[in-house]
Structure formats: structure tokens, C-alpha cells
Enzyme design. Structure first.
Site, PDB file in Angstrom:
ATOM      1  N   ARG A 245       0.852  -1.189   0.000  1.00  0.00           N
ATOM      2  CA  ARG A 245       0.000   0.000   0.000  1.00  0.00           C
ATOM      3  C   ARG A 245       0.890   1.242   0.000  1.00  0.00           C
ATOM      4  O   ARG A 245       2.006   1.221   0.536  1.00  0.00           O
ATOM      5  CB  ARG A 245      -0.930   0.000   1.214  1.00  0.00           C
ATOM      6  N   LYS A 272      -2.352  -2.147   7.837  1.00  0.00           N
ATOM      7  CA  LYS A 272      -3.803  -2.006   7.924  1.00  0.00           C
ATOM      8  C   LYS A 272      -4.411  -3.064   8.830  1.00  0.00           C
ATOM      9  O   LYS A 272      -5.330  -2.779   9.598  1.00  0.00           O
ATOM     10  CB  LYS A 272      -4.409  -2.105   6.518  1.00  0.00           C
ATOM     11  N   ARG A 338      -1.087  -2.676  -6.911  1.00  0.00           N
ATOM     12  CA  ARG A 338      -1.464  -3.908  -6.198  1.00  0.00           C
ATOM     13  C   ARG A 338      -2.407  -4.740  -7.071  1.00  0.00           C
ATOM     14  O   ARG A 338      -2.271  -5.964  -7.172  1.00  0.00           O
ATOM     15  CB  ARG A 338      -2.132  -3.550  -4.869  1.00  0.00           C
ATOM     16  N   HIS A 361      -3.399  -9.490   2.686  1.00  0.00           N
ATOM     17  CA  HIS A 361      -4.840  -9.612   2.889  1.00  0.00           C
ATOM     18  C   HIS A 361      -5.089 -10.574   4.033  1.00  0.00           C
ATOM     19  O   HIS A 361      -4.374 -11.570   4.180  1.00  0.00           O
ATOM     20  CB  HIS A 361      -5.533 -10.132   1.620  1.00  0.00           C
ATOM     21  N   TYR A 371       0.049 -18.878  10.184  1.00  0.00           N
ATOM     22  CA  TYR A 371       0.775 -20.056   9.703  1.00  0.00           C
ATOM     23  C   TYR A 371       1.159 -19.892   8.241  1.00  0.00           C
ATOM     24  O   TYR A 371       2.304 -20.121   7.850  1.00  0.00           O
ATOM     25  CB  TYR A 371      -0.107 -21.294   9.882  1.00  0.00           C
TER      26      TYR A 371
END
Length: 408
Positions: A245, A272, A338, A361, A371
């Protein structure tokens, strides 16, 4: 003998306590100083008790007899009139306290507990929404008295101005405060739930992005040729390689970056999703960062503003550079890099989990998310180097040549 108003007025203090009966347990308690207080003798659960009914003449003879009958009715129902009076008094006091707790008081208490986990920018944004848009309408109102219509009246002002997304943000904010009040015992119900259902839907904002390999190659050449502030030029050249970002790149600090291991670890406070993010750096990015260090030094901000070393370059600075290259807002945006990376990497068959992890995300499952981020690091490192090589191959090449990107 029953009392009359005339007898009551004629009663005079004698220096001793006097008790003058009206019958049925009701009597006047005449103090040595002359005070006339209504009292009621009664028995409950085998015990003799006394109930205060008020002061004469504030409580008249007629009213005192009425209160005596009400007490008898309670006794007939198996209720202690004295305890009943205490309960009513406590309920009135509680209601008075409840009425004194305003929306602003609850909102500031909620903010005080939550803001420590937010970035300074987010803290400022939430406080501004409270102080500028909600407190003027709801701030002085008793929290317990607020209805759905009150909340809607406040947030629909933003909707009426055409700022639909802001209205939705305010609705979410009211909902969070209302839930906090219910869970904390301040309110019995969460009346601000579901406010967004009464608002116009938010139009999904899509960021313009170039997804054609040939057009992307031309864009990269344009960025390479752009002459401007060193920090802006380097940031624009690095952005396509890392597709973070804009704020994450612009706010990069040298202490986050290890050029020897070719890793950039963005701390949770700047992300974020409030989780640290590891970015493998391709050889091309490491080279650009070495070049940038010649301008900014090896401490503090990687991309300092030309106006102040303590401030990073602005998003508008990057955007204006794209516009000067001839890329309008309907063609390419800073955030669009992105989208570009995600689209092309998916089209070329890369594992979606690797791509999503690189884009930072969030997974729905927090444990699986953590993980996968650690597990995918070797794969992401290879993918990021192949992506960087692919971008280099696109510069000035045809669509046919761009198909040579390696598949995992």
C-alpha cells in the site's frame, strides 16, 4: 379517636416525643421541637416495623391515609412496604444516574479503551468523527434515552450531504459504542445495531489499474524516464516490484529494512491489519534501495520529503508524478499497482495463497493466517524475484514476449 386537620394544626410540642394515633397503625410523631411526621406501624414476617410516610403538612391527612391503604394492599400481597419503598427509591436513584450518563461520556470512555491499539492517524480520524459529527447531535443526550431514530438522525446528515461512505462509518461507530455500553452494563440494549440497513449502499470504489502486459511495460519505461524529486522517483520505481500500500511504502524506515538478507519487515503499527508483514526483496529492489540511501542516508525515513526530513513523501506526490507522465485517474492509480500484480500473477498460475499473503490480505482464520504467512515465505521470495524479472522483461517488449514469465 381519628385525627382531623384542626387537631393536627393545634398540636403543640411539650418537650417530649408524642405519638397521636389516627387508627390502623397510622400516627403522627410529634417531636420535642414541634416537627410532625407521619408514621405507620405494621407487622411483617412476625416483626413490628415502622414506615415513614412524610412530613405534615407537606403530606396531608388525606394523603397519609391513602398511603396507609396502599401499604395495607402491599401487605395483603405478601410484600413488605418498607422494603418496597427502598426498592423504589433505589430505582429512582439509579434512573437519575443513568440519565446523567451522556452519549459523549460513554463514547469518550469507549475511545479511551480502544485508541491505544490504533495508529495516530486512525485515532485522529475517529476522534474527529465523534467531535464533529456525532457529539453535536447526540453528545448531551442521556445514553439510555437514545432510540434508533436519534442515531439515524445524526448519521443521515452525512448521507444527505452525499457522503454515503462517511454515513456508513458513523453507523459502524455508533454500533461499536452501543455494544460497548451494553456489555459494560451502561445500557440494557444495543439500540444502534443494524443502522447501516437504513442507509443507501456504498458504491464500491475500484482503483484504476493497468493489467495489459504491453501497457505495463510502457508505464515502467515512463517511470524510469521520469525526472523529479529523488524520493518520488525511487518510490515509484520500487512500488511495482513490492506492490504494498502507498502509506506502507512512503512511511518505510531504514531500521525496517535489512539489505543483506533482502527483507523488509513492516511493523504491525503501520499495517492495515495490525500484523507485521515480511516482504522479500528482489535484487532489483535492493539495488534501488542502495541508490536511495545515497540521498536519504541510512537512518530514519527511506523516502523523506524534500520539505522536511522528518516527514515522508505524500501520496499526492506519487499521484501527481503519474499524472505528469500522462496517466489519468481512469487509467492508473498509485493503489493500482497492487491490482496489477494480483491480476497478472493470478493469470500466470501462481498460488493464490502466496499472492494474498504478499498483498497482506487477512484470512478469516487468524491462526491459519499466521501459519500461511510464515509457511509461504520461501515461495513468496521466489515469486517476488520472478515477478521482478518479469517486469524488467516487459520494458519495451511486445505482448508475445511478455508471455515468457516463468510458472511456479
Amino acid at each position: 379517636m381519628k385525627l382531623t386537620d384542626a387537631k393536627l394544626r393545634a398540636l403543640k410540642p411539650t418537650g417530649k416525643t408524642q405519638k397521636i394515633s389516627d387508627g390502623g397503625g397510622l400516627y403522627i410523631h410529634l417531636s420535642p421541637a414541634g416537627g410532625k411526621l407521619w408514621r405507620l406501624f405494621y407487622r411483617f414476617d412476625g416483626k413490628q416495623k415502622t414506615l415513614a410516610l412524610g412530613k405534615y403538612p407537606d403530606v396531608s391527612l388525606v394523603e397519609a391515609r391513602k398511603r396507609r391503604e396502599e401499604a395495607r394492599e402491599l401487605l395483603g400481597q405478601g410484600i413488605d412496604p418498607g422494603e418496597h419503598k427502598k426498592q423504589i427509591k433505589a430505582a429512582v436513584a439509579a434512573e437519575a444516574v443513568e440519565q446523567a450518563i451522556t452519549f459523549e461520556a460513554v463514547a469518550r470512555e469507549w475511545y479511551g479503551k480502544k485508541h491505544i491499539a490504533w495508529t495516530p492517524g486512525h485515532q485522529k480520524k475517529i476522534l474527529a468523527r465523534l467531535e464533529n459529527q456525532l457529539f453535536p447531535c447526540l453528545g448531551n443526550r442521556s445514553f439510555s434515552s437514545l432510540e434508533v431514530s436519534d442515531y439515524l438522525g445524526a448519521i443521515q446528515k452525512a448521507e444527505a450531504r452525499g457522503t454515503i461512505e462517511t454515513a456508513h462509518r458513523l453507523a459502524q461507530l455508533c454500533g461499536q459504542i452501543s455494544r460497548y455500553a451494553r456489555i459494560s452494563g451502561i445500557a440494557k440494549h444495543d439500540v444502534a445495531a443494524g443502522l447501516t440497513e437504513a442507509l443507501s449502499p456504498v458504491q464500491t470504489k475500484h482503483y484504476a489499474a493497468i493489467t495489459s502486459p504491453a501497457d505495463l511495460g510502457h508505464l515502467l519505461l515512463a517511470i524510469d524516464a521520469y525526472q523529479g524529486e529523488p524520493a518520488i522517483c525511487h518510490a515509484l520505481r520500487i512500488l511495482p516490484y513490492v506492490f504494498v500500500r502507498s502509506g506502507e511504502l512512503r512511511g518505510a524506515m531504514w531500521e525496517e529494512i535489512d539489505l543483506d538478507t533482502a527483507e523488509w519487515i513492516i511493523p504491525a503499527a503501520r499495517m492495515k491489519m495490525r500484523r507485521p508483514h515480511v516482504i522479500p526483496l528482489a535484487r532489483q529492489v535492493v539495488k534501488l534501495l542502495h541508490s536511495m540511501r545515497d540521498y536519504s542516508g541510512s537512518h530514519g525515513l527511506v523516502f523523506p520529503s524534500s520539505f522536511s526530513a522528518s516527514r515522508c513523501i505524500s501520496d499526492m506526490g506519487l499521484l501527481n508524478a503519474l499524472r505528469r507522465m500522462g496517466y489519468g485517474k481512469e487509467v492508473m492509480t498509485v493503489h493500482g499497482f497492487r491490482t496489477t500484480a494480483s491480476t497478472l500473477l493470478n493469470e500466470h498460475g501462481y498460488n493464490r495463497g502466496w499472492i494474498e499473503a504478499q498483498l497482506a490480505h487477512a484470512e478469516r482464520n487468524a491462526i491459519r493466517d499466521a501459519y500461511n504467512r510464515a509457511e509461504y515465505l520461501p515461495e513468496r521470495r521466489r515469486m517476488m524475484q520472478e515477478w521482478a524479472d518479469y517486469l524488467d522483461g516487459l520494458r519495451g517488449q511486445s505482448d508475445q514476449q511478455s508471455a515468457n514469465i516463468g510458472k511456479p
